[in-house]
Scaffold this motif. Structure first.
Motif, PDB file in Angstrom:
ATOM      1  N   ALA A 197       0.867  -1.155   0.045  1.00 22.83           N
ATOM      2  CA  ALA A 197       0.092  -0.010  -0.047  1.00 22.83           C
ATOM      3  C   ALA A 197       0.871   1.283  -0.017  1.00 22.83           C
ATOM      4  O   ALA A 197       0.596   2.254  -0.889  1.00 22.83           O
ATOM      5  CB  ALA A 197      -1.027  -0.061   1.031  1.00 22.83           C
ATOM      6  N   PRO A 198       2.029   1.322   0.732  1.00 23.17           N
ATOM      7  CA  PRO A 198       2.975   2.575   0.656  1.00 23.17           C
ATOM      8  C   PRO A 198       3.295   2.820  -0.836  1.00 23.17           C
ATOM      9  O   PRO A 198       3.675   4.162  -0.974  1.00 23.17           O
ATOM     10  CB  PRO A 198       3.908   2.326   1.572  1.00 23.17           C
ATOM     11  CG  PRO A 198       3.289   1.313   2.451  1.00 23.17           C
ATOM     12  CD  PRO A 198       2.122   0.487   1.778  1.00 23.17           C
ATOM     13  N   ARG A 249       1.455   4.223 -11.005  1.00 20.81           N
ATOM     14  CA  ARG A 249       1.534   3.117 -10.162  1.00 20.81           C
ATOM     15  C   ARG A 249       0.241   2.832  -9.337  1.00 20.81           C
ATOM     16  O   ARG A 249       0.279   2.276  -8.452  1.00 20.81           O
ATOM     17  CB  ARG A 249       2.726   3.221  -9.185  1.00 20.81           C
ATOM     18  CG  ARG A 249       3.399   1.898  -8.544  1.00 20.81           C
ATOM     19  CD  ARG A 249       4.701   2.032  -7.638  1.00 20.81           C
ATOM     20  NE  ARG A 249       5.384   3.210  -8.210  1.00 20.81           N
ATOM     21  CZ  ARG A 249       5.857   4.158  -7.250  1.00 20.81           C
ATOM     22  NH1 ARG A 249       5.225   3.942  -5.756  1.00 20.81           N
ATOM     23  NH2 ARG A 249       6.640   5.187  -7.500  1.00 20.81           N
ATOM     24  N   SER A 250      -0.972   3.041  -9.755  1.00 25.76           N
ATOM     25  CA  SER A 250      -2.244   3.121  -9.365  1.00 25.76           C
ATOM     26  C   SER A 250      -2.678   1.366  -9.850  1.00 25.76           C
ATOM     27  O   SER A 250      -2.287   1.278 -10.677  1.00 25.76           O
ATOM     28  CB  SER A 250      -3.251   4.111  -9.652  1.00 25.76           C
ATOM     29  OG  SER A 250      -3.688   4.198 -11.041  1.00 25.76           O
ATOM     30  N   ILE A 251      -3.735   1.079  -9.046  1.00 22.49           N
ATOM     31  CA  ILE A 251      -4.123  -0.116  -9.197  1.00 22.49           C
ATOM     32  C   ILE A 251      -4.536  -0.397 -10.754  1.00 22.49           C
ATOM     33  O   ILE A 251      -4.515  -1.046 -11.576  1.00 22.49           O
ATOM     34  CB  ILE A 251      -5.188  -0.814  -8.290  1.00 22.49           C
ATOM     35  CG1 ILE A 251      -4.581  -0.913  -6.871  1.00 22.49           C
ATOM     36  CG2 ILE A 251      -5.957  -2.013  -8.797  1.00 22.49           C
ATOM     37  CD1 ILE A 251      -3.377  -2.083  -6.655  1.00 22.49           C
TER      38      ILE A 251
END
Length: 95
Positions: free
Chosen positions: A53-54, A63-65
Motif C-alpha cells: 500500500a505505501p 503506479r495506481s491499481i
C-alpha cells in the motif's frame, strides 16, 4: 555469462512510474519483444500489489491499481489475450 551457469534467459521488465519518466532521447525506449499471458493471474498480481500500500498511488498515477490493470490489458491487447506482462529479451541461450 559463466561456464556451467544454468541461467538461459534474461528478461528486462517494464517499471510503471519509472519507465515513463525518462526524457526523450535519454535512453532506449521500452519496446517489448517477449510477452507472458497473465490473463488467469492478473487478480493475484493486483492482490500482491495491494499488499504494498505505501507504494501504490491514486489514479491517474502510473503506479495506481487502475493503471497497472490498464497496462496489463494494453499489453494483452497487443498479442490478442486479456492481459499480458511485457519484457525485453536481453539474452536467450538455446540448450
Amino acid at each position: 555469462p559463466q561456464p556451467g551457469s544454468n541461467v538461459s534467459t534474461i528478461l528486462c521488465f517494464e517499471t510503471p512510474s519509472s519507465t515513463e519518466w525518462q526524457p526523450p532521447g535519454s535512453d532506449t525506449p521500452f519496446c517489448p519483444n517477449w510477452f507472458v499471458d497473465i490473463s488467469s493471474t492478473l487478480g493475484i498480481k493486483i492482490a500482491a500489489l495491494e499488499e504494498y500500500a505505501p507504494e501504490v498511488r491514486q489514479w491517474p498515477h502510473a503506479r495506481s491499481i487502475q493503471a497497472v490493470q490498464a497496462l496489463a490489458k494494453w499489453r494483452g491487447s497487443s498479442i490478442g489475450v486479456n492481459a499480458a506482462e511485457a519484457f525485453v529479451l536481453a539474452r536467450h541461450i538455446m540448450r
